[in-house]
Motif scaffolding. Structure first.
Motif, PDB file in Angstrom:
ATOM      1  N   PRO A 276      47.039   6.972  -6.748  1.00  4.70           N
ATOM      2  CA  PRO A 276      46.842   6.679  -5.324  1.00  4.70           C
ATOM      3  C   PRO A 276      47.567   5.404  -4.922  1.00  4.70           C
ATOM      4  O   PRO A 276      47.625   4.440  -5.686  1.00  4.70           O
ATOM      5  CB  PRO A 276      45.326   6.525  -5.201  1.00  4.70           C
ATOM      6  N   VAL A 277      48.147   5.428  -3.735  1.00  2.00           N
ATOM      7  CA  VAL A 277      48.794   4.252  -3.155  1.00  2.00           C
ATOM      8  C   VAL A 277      47.883   3.776  -2.031  1.00  2.00           C
ATOM      9  O   VAL A 277      47.880   4.340  -0.933  1.00  2.00           O
ATOM     10  CB  VAL A 277      50.200   4.575  -2.627  1.00  2.00           C
ATOM     11  N   VAL A 278      47.084   2.772  -2.315  1.00  2.00           N
ATOM     12  CA  VAL A 278      46.065   2.336  -1.368  1.00  2.00           C
ATOM     13  C   VAL A 278      46.724   1.546  -0.235  1.00  2.00           C
ATOM     14  O   VAL A 278      47.431   0.570  -0.490  1.00  2.00           O
ATOM     15  CB  VAL A 278      45.004   1.473  -2.068  1.00  2.00           C
ATOM     16  N   PRO A 279      46.522   1.958   1.017  1.00  2.00           N
ATOM     17  CA  PRO A 279      47.140   1.233   2.127  1.00  2.00           C
ATOM     18  C   PRO A 279      46.572  -0.172   2.263  1.00  2.00           C
ATOM     19  O   PRO A 279      45.387  -0.414   1.970  1.00  2.00           O
ATOM     20  CB  PRO A 279      46.813   2.099   3.353  1.00  2.00           C
ATOM     21  N   ALA A 280      47.423  -1.098   2.703  1.00  2.00           N
ATOM     22  CA  ALA A 280      47.043  -2.507   2.774  1.00  2.00           C
ATOM     23  C   ALA A 280      46.412  -2.879   4.104  1.00  2.00           C
ATOM     24  O   ALA A 280      45.566  -3.779   4.173  1.00  2.00           O
ATOM     25  CB  ALA A 280      48.255  -3.391   2.520  1.00  2.00           C
ATOM     26  N   SER A 281      46.826  -2.216   5.186  1.00  2.00           N
ATOM     27  CA  SER A 281      46.329  -2.548   6.510  1.00  2.00           C
ATOM     28  C   SER A 281      46.836  -1.504   7.491  1.00  2.00           C
ATOM     29  O   SER A 281      47.525  -0.552   7.114  1.00  2.00           O
ATOM     30  CB  SER A 281      46.806  -3.952   6.939  1.00  2.00           C
ATOM     31  N   PHE A 282      46.501  -1.690   8.761  1.00  2.00           N
ATOM     32  CA  PHE A 282      47.009  -0.798   9.803  1.00  2.00           C
ATOM     33  C   PHE A 282      48.351  -1.312  10.317  1.00  2.00           C
ATOM     34  O   PHE A 282      48.473  -2.486  10.684  1.00  2.00           O
ATOM     35  CB  PHE A 282      46.034  -0.715  10.974  1.00  2.00           C
ATOM     36  N   ALA A 283      49.339  -0.434  10.327  1.00  2.00           N
ATOM     37  CA  ALA A 283      50.609  -0.788  10.963  1.00  2.00           C
ATOM     38  C   ALA A 283      50.525  -0.577  12.471  1.00  2.00           C
ATOM     39  O   ALA A 283      51.039  -1.372  13.251  1.00  2.00           O
ATOM     40  CB  ALA A 283      51.746   0.057  10.381  1.00  2.00           C
ATOM     41  N   SER A 466      37.077   2.180   2.964  1.00  2.00           N
ATOM     42  CA  SER A 466      37.899   0.982   3.112  1.00  2.00           C
ATOM     43  C   SER A 466      38.679   0.731   1.841  1.00  2.00           C
ATOM     44  O   SER A 466      38.357   1.269   0.771  1.00  2.00           O
ATOM     45  CB  SER A 466      37.030  -0.243   3.428  1.00  2.00           C
ATOM     46  N   ASN A 467      39.723  -0.105   1.945  1.00  2.00           N
ATOM     47  CA  ASN A 467      40.380  -0.573   0.731  1.00  2.00           C
ATOM     48  C   ASN A 467      39.546  -1.698   0.126  1.00  2.00           C
ATOM     49  O   ASN A 467      38.649  -2.241   0.790  1.00  2.00           O
ATOM     50  CB  ASN A 467      41.831  -0.989   1.005  1.00  2.00           C
ATOM     51  N   PRO A 468      39.767  -2.058  -1.130  1.00  2.00           N
ATOM     52  CA  PRO A 468      38.910  -3.056  -1.779  1.00  2.00           C
ATOM     53  C   PRO A 468      38.890  -4.403  -1.074  1.00  2.00           C
ATOM     54  O   PRO A 468      37.871  -5.103  -1.100  1.00  2.00           O
ATOM     55  CB  PRO A 468      39.505  -3.178  -3.191  1.00  2.00           C
ATOM     56  N   GLU A 469      39.999  -4.769  -0.433  1.00  2.00           N
ATOM     57  CA  GLU A 469      40.066  -6.076   0.231  1.00  2.00           C
ATOM     58  C   GLU A 469      39.379  -6.084   1.583  1.00  2.00           C
ATOM     59  O   GLU A 469      39.174  -7.149   2.170  1.00  2.00           O
ATOM     60  CB  GLU A 469      41.530  -6.500   0.399  1.00  2.00           C
ATOM     61  N   GLY A 470      39.058  -4.911   2.119  1.00  2.00           N
ATOM     62  CA  GLY A 470      38.464  -4.848   3.449  1.00  2.00           C
ATOM     63  C   GLY A 470      39.450  -5.076   4.566  1.00  2.00           C
ATOM     64  O   GLY A 470      39.057  -5.314   5.705  1.00  2.00           O
ATOM     65  N   THR A 471      40.748  -4.980   4.261  1.00  2.00           N
ATOM     66  CA  THR A 471      41.766  -5.183   5.299  1.00  2.00           C
ATOM     67  C   THR A 471      42.134  -3.880   6.004  1.00  2.00           C
ATOM     68  O   THR A 471      42.899  -3.891   6.961  1.00  2.00           O
ATOM     69  CB  THR A 471      43.036  -5.795   4.687  1.00  2.00           C
ATOM     70  N   LEU A 472      41.603  -2.761   5.514  1.00  2.00           N
ATOM     71  CA  LEU A 472      41.758  -1.477   6.202  1.00  2.00           C
ATOM     72  C   LEU A 472      40.431  -0.750   6.101  1.00  2.00           C
ATOM     73  O   LEU A 472      39.944  -0.466   5.001  1.00  2.00           O
ATOM     74  CB  LEU A 472      42.879  -0.641   5.591  1.00  2.00           C
TER      75      LEU A 472
END
Length: 600
Positions: A276-283, A466-472
């Motif tokens: 999986p390529v986990v997205p970092a944030s919303f573009a 969500s992603n692990p960082e909570g940025t998405l």
């Protein structure tokens, strides 16, 4: 490993189920007895139809109330079994599932149970049939897998083994590590299902709320790992009793089931698909509407500036900080009002994300590209939202923003918005579990606890990923059943570091924020020890408040345009939630606003 599914997991006739299962790529099926009894096809015709589709018939089920009964009762059991064995010979099935008894005739006598199962297996062997004995979680005397195995071991017949069912094992809290003590050749079958953790009678829990692995809260992958380490080499088979699945489209459910098994194999360490390529944030978030003017006015009021126009499409780019909204009239004719149609996801490996999606049966959405357009690929989420794998590099000129040429300036003073905090996507009621698995498996997002939230019309079910960082973060919402409330509004939550100042600027720019009743603030004062001036500022701006063990949350809402509204949010101190306890207040206020009545 081979993949199978019980026909009870799908809707439709037996013929329709077989067609859907084969189209999704399964190797075999479990024939649920009711599907055969109620259908027009003879066992021979079902056998031929399955063979034509390339499906094996891996199991016939269920045979109930067989063991530990008085001899006169067992004589009737053997008579019944002989007729089922004959049906199985015609069907081409050589494995029969026998469930532990729930009959009031059954007695608590393991030696008698073993002796009668031995005799049953001897009869079965004469027809070329084997018996897989399964402990029902609500069995009268046998309700755990280890107890069932002790009886099978004592019966000591080569045509008798055990069936392990993940729901029956995990719903009782049994330790699946003991599976590894069972000889692999005596594990005749492995049935798999997940479920949400709910306080409910286990029988009703099983009959109505099972779901595919990855959609609930059980650790099905670890159980599979124990079975494989024990030496099990048979199929991974799904057996799901679910009211929603049995009303949905069989083809779609079968694809969802196959996605679940592929994800499960990966989670159990049995396969290595593209990672999986986990997205970092919303573009970006893309809004589509035939009439862009109301949204254009709302975006300006929120402090967004139009920074570009797409070179070949009727799409404008509006931006404030790292928050980007695309406003499009392309394809608006097929939608009612403004709709959140697409999300851009900042993806570190776009090609890898595409390969991952395709491996989990999420094909890339066909797109028309003009020469020079950025090569963006998208997949369709279960609700139809298009998810674009993006790389935003405005300074290099190689990212998707290079498609947008500077247009006539429509700039406003920024309101303090920094980025997109989360989006909320209402799901069709029959696709909620599918969506939960999709975002978890395809995008690698972590699922949060499923919540039932009060609503003026009943209950709203919600689950965030969500992603692990909570940025998405994406909140998936659904009403508990079909009806007019299926078309709930979508919303985009915009982050700010000072919500009171942002709300003031938004009002100065002309946007109407959703009025919140005074009663809410009276209750807020009772629940939290907030400073009087803070409470007054929240009341004045219609800002709601929540806190958890990590921090505080402030949020407020714009009016709804079409199906879309915006939320302004401020997280402080690491707050992790979404203001769930305020959902009723927001929903009631929106209902009041829709009816045109004052809420104060």
């Amino acid at each position: 490993m081979r993949k199978s599914i019980a026909t009870v997991s799908l809707s439709g006739s037996l013929s329709e189920k077989l067609t859907a299962v084969a189209a999704a790529g399964f190797d075999g099926v479990e024939i649920f007895e009711n599907d055969l009894i109620a259908g027009p096809l003879s066992p021979e015709e079902v056998r031929a139809r399955a063979a034509d589709l390339g499906l094996s018939i891996d199991l016939y089920q269920p045979f109930r109330d067989a063991e530990a009964v008085p001899e006169e009762v067992f004589a009737r059991t053997l008579r019944r079994a002989e007729r089922k064995f004959a049906v199985m010979e015609r069907l081409g099935a050589d494995l029969l599932l026998v469930c532990s008894s729930v009959s009031p005739d059954a007695v608590d006598d393991d030696a008698l149970a073993a002796e009668q199962l031995h005799r049953l297996a001897e009869r079965a062997a004469g027809h070329g049939v084997r018996i897989a004995y399964e402990a029902l979680a609500w069995g009268r005397h046998v309700d755990t897998y280890d107890h069932a195995w002790r009886i099978v071991e004592a019966a000591d017949h080569p045509a008798l083994g055990t069936c392990l069912d993940s729901f029956h094992i995990l719903s009782r809290g049994s330790d699946p590590r003991g599976i590894e003590s069972i000889p692999g050749e005596k594990i005749f079958f492995l049935q798999l299902a997940d479920a949400p953790r709910i306080a409910l009678d286990v029988l009703q829990w099983s009959r109505h709320y099972r779901c595919f692995p990855g959609q609930g809260d059980f650790d099905v992958a670890s159980l599979v790992g124990h079975a494989v380490r024990a030496g099990y080499t048979g199929p991974l088979s799904l057996e799901v009793f679910n009211d929603v699945f049995r009303q949905g489209d069989a083809g779609r459910t079968a694809v969802d089931a196959m996605r679940s098994l592929r994800w499960l194999e990966e989670s159990a360490g049995l396969t290595e698909p593209p990672a999986p390529v986990v997205p970092a944030s919303f573009a970006f978030a893309e809004l589509v509407t035939a009439d862009t003017e109301p949204l254009r006015v709302l975006l300006q009021s929120l402090g967004f500036s139009r920074t570009g126009r797409h070179a070949t499409k009727p799409v404008d780019l509006w931006q404030q900080g790292e928050a980007r909204v695309l406003l499009s009239s392309a394809g608006a004719g097929r939608r009612d009002g403004a709709t959140l149609a697409a999300l851009g996801l900042e993806t570190p490996d776009q090609k890898g994300a595409v390969l991952r999606a395709e491996s989990l049966l999420a094909p890339v959405v066909p797109r028309r590209r003009a020469p020079g357009d950025a090569p963006l690929d998208a997949v369709a989420a279960p609700d139809g939202t298009e998810l674009f794998f993006c790389c935003t590099e405005p300074e290099s000129g190689t990212g998707w923003t290079a498609d947008f040429a500077p247009g006539p300036a429509e700039a406003r003073e920024p309101a303090g918005i920094t980025r997109i905090d989360h989006v909320a996507l209402p799901q069709p009621w029959h696709q909620f579990d599918e969506a939960s698995l999709f975002y978890r498996s395809v995008l690698g997002l972590d699922p949060h606890e499923s919540l039932d939230l009060p609503d003026p019309f009943g209950l709203l079910r919600s689950r965030a990923v969500s992603n692990p960082e909570g940025t998405l973060r994406i909140a998936l919402n659904v009403a508990p059943g079909p009806g007019e409330r299926d078309e709930r509004p979508q919303h985009i939550a915009l982050a700010t570091d000072d919500i009171i100042a942002t709300a003031r600027r938004v009002r100065e720019h002309g946007a109407g924020l959703l009025p919140i009743p005074d009663n809410y603030y009276d209750d807020l004062e009772a629940r939290y020890d907030l400073a009087p001036n803070t409470l007054a500022a929240l009341r004045e701006s219609g800002i709601l408040y929540d806190r958890d063990e990590y921090g505080e949350f402030h949020h407020c809402y714009t009016v709804t345009v079409g199906r879309v509204f915006f939320e302004l949010v401020q997280r402080t101190g690491g707050y992790r939630g979404y203001g769930a306890q305020n959902a009723l207040v927001r929903l009631a206020a929106q209902h009041t606003a829709e009816r045109g009545r004052p809420s104060r």
